[in-house]
Design an enzyme around this catalytic site. Structure first.
Site, mmCIF file in Angstrom:
data_model
loop_
_atom_site.group_PDB
_atom_site.id
_atom_site.type_symbol
_atom_site.label_atom_id
_atom_site.label_comp_id
_atom_site.label_asym_id
_atom_site.label_seq_id
_atom_site.Cartn_x
_atom_site.Cartn_y
_atom_site.Cartn_z
ATOM 1 N N SER A 19 36.697 38.532 50.753
ATOM 2 C CA SER A 19 38.296 38.646 50.205
ATOM 3 C C SER A 19 37.481 40.250 49.191
ATOM 4 O O SER A 19 37.495 40.115 48.329
ATOM 5 C CB SER A 19 38.493 37.722 48.854
ATOM 6 O OG SER A 19 37.611 37.336 48.228
ATOM 7 N N GLU A 21 39.673 42.458 45.958
ATOM 8 C CA GLU A 21 41.023 43.176 44.336
ATOM 9 C C GLU A 21 41.369 44.158 44.534
ATOM 10 O O GLU A 21 41.261 45.120 44.395
ATOM 11 C CB GLU A 21 40.408 41.847 43.564
ATOM 12 C CG GLU A 21 41.271 41.708 42.200
ATOM 13 C CD GLU A 21 40.786 41.304 40.873
ATOM 14 O OE1 GLU A 21 40.086 40.131 40.917
ATOM 15 O OE2 GLU A 21 40.311 41.640 40.096
ATOM 16 N N ASP A 113 43.992 38.166 28.998
ATOM 17 C CA ASP A 113 43.999 38.767 27.763
ATOM 18 C C ASP A 113 44.462 38.937 27.318
ATOM 19 O O ASP A 113 45.740 39.173 27.403
ATOM 20 C CB ASP A 113 42.787 40.251 28.386
ATOM 21 C CG ASP A 113 41.395 39.944 28.634
ATOM 22 O OD1 ASP A 113 40.580 38.788 28.768
ATOM 23 O OD2 ASP A 113 41.791 40.687 30.272
ATOM 24 N N HIS A 273 33.428 38.425 46.579
ATOM 25 C CA HIS A 273 35.217 38.094 46.634
ATOM 26 C C HIS A 273 34.719 40.174 45.523
ATOM 27 O O HIS A 273 33.811 40.134 45.103
ATOM 28 C CB HIS A 273 35.631 38.503 45.544
ATOM 29 C CG HIS A 273 37.039 37.932 44.857
ATOM 30 N ND1 HIS A 273 38.410 38.222 45.840
ATOM 31 C CD2 HIS A 273 36.747 38.704 43.675
ATOM 32 C CE1 HIS A 273 38.933 39.213 44.938
ATOM 33 N NE2 HIS A 273 38.809 38.612 43.752
#
Length: 292
Positions: A19, A21, A113, A273
């Protein structure tokens, strides 16, 4: 519209999951660049892609736009990120309903955050304090959501201790998370130790290692400082020796990540990932290297 397959079901495949991001760009030109990057990455056929949610929820609309582009236009299975930051429970319900109606069935569930300029996390009015609360809210709202959560192999920077952090992680899984994706790390021993401690704590879900290829020494020092990860002395020495020659740094970064991934897969990791920073080159180079 066919809803996405839950990522949890993909782990049953007899091969490791891959995968990538993406993060939402700031402007329309960035969206055009991302479309070109994502189109180039179609050829390595990742099992799914994720789309981050900017600090303080700043990219909320762009996250939705990019998620739809990757899913509807390019045919990826997309896991949008969702955070607690700046949202009331009612707003989170509305976002969850919109994602569900759009055919999304996988969400990376994060606390998020604090907004820029703030150091402490403060829940929004009638909002949530922890990622585990968000997992519980989403599971209750749409039980067919498959929820991923983040794990910190070297401890979350805000956690008072590793054990306290592990207890939080178990709480997220117990609330209904189906898998864990780790924060970046550069020493595989750190990941193996983390998995061992998770298993000993009764966490049984798949734990996917998160890998980032180094593109510049300054940038990686900034990232590791932010997320509490360490840079192995051997990698640091190589990067310092490369100086300010980006091509050499990039080659070193790809070689290091390639060695990491090969070792992880040969030791039974459920996949990997890639934090690709919206660049196709390193992801394509890794895929080519792993195909050899």
């Amino acid at each position: 519209m066919m809803p996405d397959r839950p990522i949890a079901a993909l782990f049953a495949q007899p091969r490791p999951l891959r995968s990538l991001e993406f993060f939402p760009p700031k402007d329309d030109e960035g969206v055009a660049n991302l479309r070109a990057t994502a189109t180039a990455l179609k050829r390595i056929a990742p099992d799914f892609v994720s789309v981050t949610y900017g600090a303080g929820g700043t990219t909320r609309e762009r996250t939705a736009q990019v998620s739809a582009l990757l899913k509807d236009e390019l045919g990826f299975t997309v896991m949008p990120h969702l955070t607690c930051v700046g949202h009331s429970r009612a707003e989170l319900h509305a976002i969850a309903d919109r994602l569900h109606a759009g055919g999304f069935r996988n969400i990376m569930t994060l606390r998020g955050d604090p907004p820029k300029g703030e150091t402490a996390f403060t829940p929004a009015p009638d909002g949530l304090r922890y990622a585990s609360d968000l997992v519980a809210l989403l599971r209750a709202r749409h039980p067919d959501f498959c929820l991923g959560v983040a794990g910190y192999p070297e401890k979350h920077p805000e956690a008072p201790s590793f054990d306290a952090d592990l207890a939080h992680l178990k709480h997220k899984v117990d609330a209904g998370a189906a898998f864990i994706t780790t924060q970046l790390f550069f020493d595989n021993a750190v990941y193996y130790r983390f998995v061992e401690k998770c298993r000993a704590a009764g966490i049984t879900v798949p734990i996917v290692p998160g890998i980032m290829t180094v593109l510049s020494l300054k940038q990686i020092q900034r990232f590791t400082a932010l997320c509490g990860a360490s840079l192995p002395a051997k990698l640091l020495a190589r990067l310092e020796a490369a100086g300010d020659q980006p091509e050499i740094v990039e080659t070193l970064g790809i070689d290091w990540a390639l060695a990491q991934i090969r070792d992880l897969l040969s030791n039974g990791a459920p996949g990997y990932h890639l934090y690709i920073l919206n660049r196709a080159k390193s992801a394509l180079a890794l895929a080519a290297g792993l195909a050899a």
